[in-house]
Design a protein around this motif. Sequence first.
Motif, PDB file in Angstrom:
ATOM      1  N   LEU A 158       0.835  -1.202   0.000  1.00 34.23           N
ATOM      2  CA  LEU A 158       0.000   0.000   0.000  1.00 34.23           C
ATOM      3  C   LEU A 158       0.871   1.254   0.000  1.00 34.23           C
ATOM      4  O   LEU A 158       0.634   2.197  -0.766  1.00 34.23           O
ATOM      5  N   ALA A 159       1.912   1.253   0.834  1.00 38.00           N
ATOM      6  CA  ALA A 159       2.782   2.431   0.920  1.00 38.00           C
ATOM      7  C   ALA A 159       3.456   2.699  -0.423  1.00 38.00           C
ATOM      8  O   ALA A 159       3.500   3.838  -0.902  1.00 38.00           O
ATOM      9  N   LEU A 160       3.987   1.632  -1.051  1.00 36.23           N
ATOM     10  CA  LEU A 160       4.690   1.819  -2.321  1.00 36.23           C
ATOM     11  C   LEU A 160       3.727   2.278  -3.411  1.00 36.23           C
ATOM     12  O   LEU A 160       4.057   3.156  -4.220  1.00 36.23           O
ATOM     13  N   ALA A 161       2.520   1.682  -3.430  1.00 33.19           N
ATOM     14  CA  ALA A 161       1.550   2.072  -4.456  1.00 33.19           C
ATOM     15  C   ALA A 161       1.137   3.524  -4.268  1.00 33.19           C
ATOM     16  O   ALA A 161       1.080   4.295  -5.241  1.00 33.19           O
ATOM     17  N   ALA A 162       0.891   3.915  -3.002  1.00 30.30           N
ATOM     18  CA  ALA A 162       0.489   5.304  -2.747  1.00 30.30           C
ATOM     19  C   ALA A 162       1.586   6.260  -3.187  1.00 30.30           C
ATOM     20  O   ALA A 162       1.326   7.296  -3.813  1.00 30.30           O
ATOM     21  N   ALA A 163       2.862   5.892  -2.900  1.00 31.29           N
ATOM     22  CA  ALA A 163       3.975   6.764  -3.269  1.00 31.29           C
ATOM     23  C   ALA A 163       4.096   6.871  -4.789  1.00 31.29           C
ATOM     24  O   ALA A 163       4.339   7.953  -5.329  1.00 31.29           O
ATOM     25  N   THR A 164       3.918   5.739  -5.492  1.00 29.88           N
ATOM     26  CA  THR A 164       4.018   5.768  -6.949  1.00 29.88           C
ATOM     27  C   THR A 164       2.942   6.659  -7.550  1.00 29.88           C
ATOM     28  O   THR A 164       3.212   7.478  -8.439  1.00 29.88           O
ATOM     29  N   VAL A 165       1.719   6.501  -7.046  1.00 27.23           N
ATOM     30  CA  VAL A 165       0.617   7.337  -7.546  1.00 27.23           C
ATOM     31  C   VAL A 165       0.933   8.808  -7.294  1.00 27.23           C
ATOM     32  O   VAL A 165       0.763   9.661  -8.166  1.00 27.23           O
ATOM     33  N   LEU A 166       1.452   9.097  -6.099  1.00 23.51           N
ATOM     34  CA  LEU A 166       1.793  10.480  -5.754  1.00 23.51           C
ATOM     35  C   LEU A 166       2.851  11.042  -6.704  1.00 23.51           C
ATOM     36  O   LEU A 166       2.714  12.154  -7.235  1.00 23.51           O
ATOM     37  N   ILE A 167       3.922  10.258  -6.942  1.00 22.10           N
ATOM     38  CA  ILE A 167       5.010  10.732  -7.804  1.00 22.10           C
ATOM     39  C   ILE A 167       4.478  11.051  -9.204  1.00 22.10           C
ATOM     40  O   ILE A 167       4.739  12.115  -9.770  1.00 22.10           O
ATOM     41  N   TYR A 168       3.675  10.123  -9.750  1.00 27.10           N
ATOM     42  CA  TYR A 168       3.200  10.343 -11.118  1.00 27.10           C
ATOM     43  C   TYR A 168       2.117  11.408 -11.185  1.00 27.10           C
ATOM     44  O   TYR A 168       2.037  12.141 -12.177  1.00 27.10           O
TER      45      TYR A 168
END
Lengths: 234, 195
Positions: free
Chosen positions: B134-144
């Motif tokens: 969840l943390a990695l997915a949230a961060a990826t969405v945030l970055i993009y």
Amino acid sequence: MLTYAPDDTLAHRLDPRSKLAVQIGFAATALAHTGPRALVALTAVAGAILVAARVSPLEALYAYRYALVFLAIAPVLAALTLGSPWIDLEDGIVSARASYRVLLILFVSAAYVRSTPVRASRAAIQRTIPGKPGQLLGIGVALVFRFLPVLRADLRTIRDAMAARLGDERGAVDRAGTIGVLGLTRAFERADRLALAMQARCFAWNPTLPALAFSRVDYPVLALAAFLALSALL
Amino acid sequence: MATHGDSVDLVDGTVVRQFARAAVLAALLGALGPISIPLPFSLAPVTLQVLFVFLAGLVLGPVWGTASMLLYLAAGAVGAPVFAGWEAGLGPLFGQTGGFLWSYPIAAALIGAIVHRGTDLRDPAAVPLPVVVLALAAATVLIYAMGTAYAAWLLELEAWEAIVGFALPFVPGELLKMAAAIAIVNGGRLEPIQA
């Protein structure tokens, strides 16, 4: 690769803080304007700044060649439309003007990179940002410069070792994971030795910095920075 | 020459160690700029930088992970060739990659906050896997989201044009980096950091 080179140009003699101010002012006004007249004026200012640091435009273009790819793709993407008439030139030109100003911002930062040594930048950071955050930021920036070539060599070693063991024929996830773990482990071993060495040398919150002083040429440059920043509001 | 009469104010040992790690990780992120792993089904080269943004949050936690990313941006801004393609200067922070770069500290903070739930560091391998994912997915969405939105505003693109140009080509690479980060954490291949 564009880096600092010693020279005796106007830009080299300026205080790093006035150069940073000019860059921020230029970026502010370039982000606010895309009209043709504004772009001509911005081109003139960016050209003068490149001359002041003795950076040729071709050199600056080459330094930012990867950014150029995206800046060139953007107008094409903007011009393409789904459905008739397929190509909307108007949209493309608007986007081309927008991406041209980004190129000018990159040119101005090229002048700073060429004309400012690390220690001057570090002193500027530490004198502008007060207290402990400024100290850590300044020292950290200097450490990044110092460790960049070392870690690049580390990564090269890791990749050579992987290739020698046919690691480059493994899956992409596996390769990325191996570079990640080994890169981080090696880097943190270096960090622990660095921390010990810094403590052994009395790493303190209040070290003595190189002297920075505004000279007579700095004041017109600071005025230019303020003018550029204010022109963003026009 | 002026002299200073104040006594030396030494930096605390735990701060020195975490700070050294943050600085070295920032340099590592910069050293990675040119390394790319070609993917068979994507035109865009995959750089590993985002993997180390993930690792900064996972290993150094919300405070020093964020500090590490800020050091990376600051060093690049004053001329270290650390941005993708060995670029340097304040320009890239305002240019078309600016949104991506500014999202790194926030992404590291987000991952650190979700995985460590506070400033006390935990062993990432002991954290339940869904939380890490969840943390990695949230961060990826945030970055993009930040990167694409800024590029769209800056280059006057419509949302779908920016997504086609700045996000879609990189999706396979992002999945790869998330898989790699999860494998690293799950395999227990990282030594937990002691302050």
